[in-house]
Design a protein around this motif. Sequence first.
Motif, PDB file in Angstrom:
ATOM      1  N   GLU A   1      26.987  35.596  33.582  1.00 11.23           N
ATOM      2  CA  GLU A   1      27.447  34.555  34.152  1.00 11.23           C
ATOM      3  C   GLU A   1      28.142  35.366  35.366  1.00 11.23           C
ATOM      4  N   VAL A   2      28.772  36.597  34.123  1.00 11.02           N
ATOM      5  CA  VAL A   2      29.946  37.577  36.080  1.00 11.02           C
ATOM      6  C   VAL A   2      28.699  37.713  36.952  1.00 11.02           C
ATOM      7  N   THR A   3      27.242  37.967  37.085  1.00  7.23           N
ATOM      8  CA  THR A   3      26.512  38.518  37.553  1.00  7.23           C
ATOM      9  C   THR A   3      26.251  37.276  38.372  1.00  7.23           C
ATOM     10  N   ARG A   4      26.210  36.567  37.860  1.00  7.04           N
ATOM     11  CA  ARG A   4      25.739  34.906  39.080  1.00  7.04           C
ATOM     12  C   ARG A   4      26.597  34.214  39.945  1.00  7.04           C
ATOM     13  N   PHE A   5      28.063  34.550  39.053  1.00  8.38           N
ATOM     14  CA  PHE A   5      29.551  33.893  40.131  1.00  8.38           C
ATOM     15  C   PHE A   5      29.884  35.373  41.239  1.00  8.38           C
ATOM     16  N   GLU A   6      29.133  36.474  41.263  1.00  2.00           N
ATOM     17  CA  GLU A   6      28.958  37.796  41.527  1.00  2.00           C
ATOM     18  C   GLU A   6      28.493  37.674  42.990  1.00  2.00           C
TER      19      GLU A   6
ATOM     20  N   GLY B   1      36.873  32.860  46.736  1.00  2.00           N
ATOM     21  CA  GLY B   1      36.116  33.119  45.835  1.00  2.00           C
ATOM     22  C   GLY B   1      36.272  33.880  44.177  1.00  2.00           C
ATOM     23  N   LEU B   2      37.368  33.741  42.647  1.00  2.00           N
ATOM     24  CA  LEU B   2      38.049  34.811  42.441  1.00  2.00           C
ATOM     25  C   LEU B   2      36.975  34.290  41.019  1.00  2.00           C
ATOM     26  N   ILE B   3      36.740  35.795  40.291  1.00  2.00           N
ATOM     27  CA  ILE B   3      36.218  35.327  38.896  1.00  2.00           C
ATOM     28  C   ILE B   3      37.648  36.170  37.919  1.00  2.00           C
ATOM     29  N   ALA B   4      38.090  35.699  37.057  1.00  2.00           N
ATOM     30  CA  ALA B   4      38.747  36.246  36.221  1.00  2.00           C
ATOM     31  C   ALA B   4      38.123  36.803  35.263  1.00  2.00           C
ATOM     32  N   HIS B   5      38.373  37.384  34.553  1.00  2.00           N
ATOM     33  CA  HIS B   5      37.404  38.362  33.370  1.00  2.00           C
ATOM     34  C   HIS B   5      37.958  39.634  33.128  1.00  2.00           C
ATOM     35  N   PRO B   6      38.447  39.974  32.005  1.00  2.00           N
ATOM     36  CA  PRO B   6      38.825  41.517  31.779  1.00  2.00           C
ATOM     37  C   PRO B   6      38.181  42.515  31.721  1.00  2.00           C
TER      38      PRO B   6
ATOM     39  N   MET C   1      37.529  44.186  35.190  1.00  2.00           N
ATOM     40  CA  MET C   1      36.665  43.889  37.268  1.00  2.00           C
ATOM     41  C   MET C   1      37.882  44.835  37.479  1.00  2.00           C
ATOM     42  N   PRO C   2      37.325  45.526  38.499  1.00  2.00           N
ATOM     43  CA  PRO C   2      37.677  47.144  38.611  1.00  2.00           C
ATOM     44  C   PRO C   2      39.349  46.248  39.855  1.00  2.00           C
ATOM     45  N   GLN C   3      39.456  44.487  40.484  1.00  2.00           N
ATOM     46  CA  GLN C   3      40.470  44.757  41.221  1.00  2.00           C
ATOM     47  C   GLN C   3      41.271  44.071  40.265  1.00  2.00           C
ATOM     48  N   ALA C   4      42.964  44.122  40.518  1.00  3.68           N
ATOM     49  CA  ALA C   4      43.069  43.659  39.895  1.00  3.68           C
ATOM     50  C   ALA C   4      43.639  42.262  41.104  1.00  3.68           C
TER      51      ALA C   4
ATOM     52  N   GLU D   1      34.713  37.567  43.719  1.00  4.12           N
ATOM     53  CA  GLU D   1      34.822  38.948  43.532  1.00  4.12           C
ATOM     54  C   GLU D   1      36.099  39.143  41.878  1.00  4.12           C
ATOM     55  N   GLY D   2      35.971  39.547  41.214  1.00  2.00           N
ATOM     56  CA  GLY D   2      35.944  39.813  40.217  1.00  2.00           C
ATOM     57  C   GLY D   2      37.395  40.357  40.084  1.00  2.00           C
ATOM     58  N   VAL D   3      38.440  39.977  39.721  1.00  2.00           N
ATOM     59  CA  VAL D   3      40.018  40.472  39.197  1.00  2.00           C
ATOM     60  C   VAL D   3      39.943  40.051  37.362  1.00  2.00           C
ATOM     61  N   HIS D   4      40.435  40.983  37.378  1.00  2.00           N
ATOM     62  CA  HIS D   4      42.045  41.691  36.315  1.00  2.00           C
ATOM     63  C   HIS D   4      42.919  41.346  35.959  1.00  2.00           C
TER      64      HIS D   4
END
Lengths: 237, 237
Positions: free
Chosen positions: B204-209, B171-176, B178-181, B214-217
């Motif tokens: 919403e970001v928290t719920r996905f995490e 699972g990836l969530i794309a969001h400006p 986020m720490p990981q590229a 994983e949050g990615v930018h």
Amino acid sequence: MNLILLEPADWIDASHARVCDPRRLTHLREVHRAAPGDSLTVGALDGAIGRGELLTLTASEALFHVPALDREPPAPLPVHLLLALPRPRMLARSLEHIAALGVKQLTLLHTRRVEKSYWQSPELRPDKIHQHLMLGLEQARDTRLPEVTLETRFKPFVEDRLPALLAGRRGLIAHPGMPQACPRGIDEPTLLAIGPEGGFVDYEVTRFEEAGCEGVHLGERILRVETAVTALLARLF
Amino acid sequence: MNLILLEPADWIDASHARVCDPRRLTHLREVHRAAPGDSLTVGALDGAIGRGELLTLTASEALFHVPALDREPPAPLPVHLLLALPRPRMLARSLEHIAALGVKQLTLLHTRRVEKSYWQSPELRPDKIHQHLMLGLEQARDTRLPEVTLETRFKPFVEDRLPALLAGRRGLIAHPGMPQACPRGIDEPTLLAIGPEGGFVDYEVTRFEEAGCEGVHLGERILRVETAVTALLARLF
């Protein structure tokens, strides 16, 4: 409009600027729902970024106090993009994507499969090109305007200007059916050539290869020019 | 239209098909400049690809002889795309990009920053969605129609359906910010979540995490949804 991009004519003095055009005024009112006292992200064209305080907002102008611009705009992509001139509507959208993605050198090129009439399109007027590039910069919070060059004849371009563009740059020509898959995550200075709808003709591919460009492909899917531009840049850099 | 994509209703018998709609007839005449005897790339919806011979072309129909469909369509991307519902015009173009790039599972999701009125747009009618997906498939020479699911409520989706979608998928969530590229060149089954203009809200970001994403930018540039969709897919796969 994630950044209010101030052109030289917008500045009143070193720390005050005025926005008078209907497009940005409407956006401030209807999308930002801005009100005096609000702090918004602003940037100077080809300069730095900071915060501006909205002092007044009327039907005809928005006045900002901009005490300091102290942040650099995002890094540019290390690419000179060489794009066969797309049809006018596709050109307009492609210019926005290209500016938003951080391309700073763009050459629009004539090739065999570019319809000659496209060169007469009003979308190629400097003010129209400027407008689409500004939209892309405002979207991406960038300030540095790409330089756009028009090359209406393929052969003189390839013979007289391409060698200088390839000095110190890795040359890539994106074309379906090339043996090498498009590389990923490179950071060297690059010249990327992208063909028109219908692609480059064999003669053109050969001329790029003779000049030292590597042919690369994006898989067997044929993409629209605007999709291919974004996909290639996102994959390369 | 790099492929004439034949729907079940277009087939007369196992080796003959007829195209009657004005859009495709106009394209055959004006872009392909097709004439009887021409051989064109055709495909069966959700099936294989081959060559068809144009037998007749009139103002009201194009008749094809399709002796065999013997090539597989291009491989799909291993991704389930979860996209906050874009505004209607952006949705139309995004559907074309998504289909052309090879996404086969798409969920359109309500989030806090999606305007509720977007769910009433005619662009969400099944026939309109179908039409945009077909344009993308025709462009990319693909035949397999993406499945589109509408999720009009965020919380029930995240609680009741997201865990099953994440079983066996990264699972990836794309969001400006986020720490990981955003990773490059992965080939594992993936769920990719992309927010609306204005982004996901923190909740919403928290719920996905919490669900294991994983949050990615994609860097500090803020891209339009349609640009971000193409850029993320091209970089990931």
